[in-house]
Design an enzyme around this catalytic site. Structure first.
Site, PDB file in Angstrom:
ATOM      1  N   HIS A  76      19.436  70.695  79.100  1.00 43.35           N
ATOM      2  CA  HIS A  76      18.952  71.687  78.133  1.00 43.35           C
ATOM      3  C   HIS A  76      18.026  72.705  78.789  1.00 43.35           C
ATOM      4  CE1 HIS A  76      14.789  70.097  77.380  1.00 43.35           C
ATOM      5  NE2 HIS A  76      15.332  68.943  77.683  1.00 43.35           N
ATOM      6  N   ASP A 193      11.090  69.925  82.468  1.00 43.56           N
ATOM      7  CA  ASP A 193      11.909  69.369  81.391  1.00 43.56           C
ATOM      8  C   ASP A 193      12.448  70.547  80.574  1.00 43.56           C
ATOM      9  OD1 ASP A 193      12.962  67.993  79.203  1.00 43.56           O
ATOM     10  OD2 ASP A 193      10.986  67.627  78.302  1.00 43.56           O
ATOM     11  N   GLU A 227      17.487  71.137  72.305  1.00 44.21           N
ATOM     12  CA  GLU A 227      17.223  69.722  72.580  1.00 44.21           C
ATOM     13  C   GLU A 227      15.815  69.318  72.180  1.00 44.21           C
ATOM     14  OE1 GLU A 227      16.047  66.054  74.641  1.00 44.21           O
ATOM     15  OE2 GLU A 227      15.124  68.045  74.771  1.00 44.21           O
ATOM     16  N   GLU A 228      14.835  70.173  72.419  1.00 45.24           N
ATOM     17  CA  GLU A 228      13.447  69.806  72.162  1.00 45.24           C
ATOM     18  C   GLU A 228      13.157  69.578  70.675  1.00 45.24           C
ATOM     19  OE1 GLU A 228      11.471  68.764  74.190  1.00 45.24           O
ATOM     20  OE2 GLU A 228      11.770  69.691  76.151  1.00 45.24           O
ATOM     21  N   ASP A 247      18.513  64.801  82.195  1.00 42.43           N
ATOM     22  CA  ASP A 247      17.202  65.156  81.659  1.00 42.43           C
ATOM     23  C   ASP A 247      16.152  64.395  82.453  1.00 42.43           C
ATOM     24  OD1 ASP A 247      15.254  66.262  80.031  1.00 42.43           O
ATOM     25  OD2 ASP A 247      16.322  65.811  78.172  1.00 42.43           O
ATOM     26  N   HIS A 327       5.885  66.911  79.136  1.00 44.00           N
ATOM     27  CA  HIS A 327       5.383  67.683  77.995  1.00 44.00           C
ATOM     28  C   HIS A 327       3.918  68.080  78.171  1.00 44.00           C
ATOM     29  CE1 HIS A 327       8.676  66.879  74.742  1.00 44.00           C
ATOM     30  NE2 HIS A 327       9.176  67.200  75.928  1.00 44.00           N
TER      31      HIS A 327
END
Length: 353
Positions: A76, A193, A227-228, A247, A327
């Protein structure tokens, strides 16, 4: 036994593309510019990137064999970010998160506010109690959505002045990625990410073009854009029977993955991944002498999870480069990205001549 796949990948290309992608704002739902850039990159290697109605991209690599069943690799390109929730009476902006992160991880971060008419304004994310010299409880003030705001770098001190800039609820906010690529192989930035995995997939394309190799099975590279927020790759083309989500592998607690490994996830919040596919990936990592680790991620979900929950009748697995501080202020190593790309090539049965 071939142990050279990771040494034949073009590291300079992969890391150069990653550097570029990290600098293109792309919070979930705001991926138009980065998808156009990836479309151009695919065309350089002779491939067309189709777009789904939702905005995902699909690059098809034809197989040399007779099988009508395809395998898909998905990564993603969307990232964490925010959206303007309201313009406050003092001209500051209240925000609502895009994706799941702790507010303290963006406090003090520089950002861009993207208006609907194409303007951009710089700003900084701050607590509403900004200074220990003014607010006695500034240290204890909870970092949560209601207590955070964006200070815009414009001459504005009222709601009306900010609105005259064209800023309004619903505008996208992207974080400054703060990209650093070091000569010793470390890569630190926001949004590794999952842009590190996207770069790995395009490293695969570059390798195929340069070597003239062709996989036996048709391969579809799916670049997802939501995706998030949980539904990035909920749709999978009907000819796909196997899907590998590419991922980041998270690091910490009792986990084995490091920033130099390709992480192989056996189970996440959606349950166990396909036993045979996961076992095959582990065996290939051993055969090709790739640094790897097998881990369980109970707080994690992937685009493979989304595909399975969306009703796709597929087998699925999950791998990716090890990333520290996911994150937040993330870091990985070039070796993890290269090992990820090498394992993806090995799964297709591709070897060095």
């Amino acid at each position: 036994m071939d142990t050279k796949l990771n040494t034949t990948l073009n590291r300079k290309y992969i890391i150069g593309l990653l550097d570029e992608l990290l600098r293109i704002p792309s919070p979930s739902g705001y991926c138009m510019a980065i998808m156009k850039r990836l479309e151009e990159e695919a065309q350089k290697f002779g491939y067309t990137m189709e777009r789904t109605p939702k905005g995902n991209g699909i690059i098809t690599i034809p197989g040399s064999g007779p099988s009508t069943e395809a395998i898909a690799y998905t990564a993603h390109v969307d990232t964490l970010g925010a959206m303007v929730r309201s313009v406050k009476p003092n001209g500051m902006l209240r925000i609502t998160p895009i994706g799941g992160y702790n507010m303290h991880t963006v406090e003090g971060e520089y950002c861009l506010v993207h208006t609907r008419d194409g303007r951009q304004y710089e700003g900084t994310v701050l607590s509403t109690k900004t200074s220990v010299h003014v607010y006695p409880d500034a240290r204890e003030w909870k970092r949560e959505e209601a207590n955070m705001e964006i200070r815009i770098d414009e001459l504005t001190s009222s709601k009306e002045e900010t609105e005259r800039l064209g800023i309004a609820p619903g505008d996208i906010v992207s974080w400054d990625p703060r990209v650093r690529i070091l000569l010793n192989g470390w890569v630190k930035s926001r949004h590794l990410d999952d842009k590190a995995s996207v770069a790995a997939l395009f490293g695969l394309l570059e390798w195929l073009k340069r070597t003239g190799k062709q996989p036996e099975r048709t391969v579809k590279l799916i670049i997802s854009t939501y995706e998030e927020v949980g539904h990035g790759n909920s749709y999978v083309p009907e000819d796909v029977t196997e899907l590998i989500a590419v991922d980041m592998g998270t690091i910490g607690d009792d986990l084995s993955t490091t920033e130099r490994d390709v992480s192989i996830c056996a189970k996440d919040s959606s349950g166990p991944y396909d036993y045979e596919m996961t076992s095959r990936l582990i065996e290939l990592a051993k055969q090709h002498q790739l640094r790897y680790a097998v881990d369980i991620y109970p707080q994690y979900g992937s685009d493979a999870s989304a595909a399975l929950r969306g009703g796709s009748n597929i087998r699925a697995a999950l791998i990716g480069p090890g990333v520290h501080a996911s994150h937040a202020m993330e870091r990985t190593h070039t070796e993890a990205i290269i090992n990820t790309a090498a394992l993806l090539l090995a799964y297709l049965g591709l070897t060095v001549s």
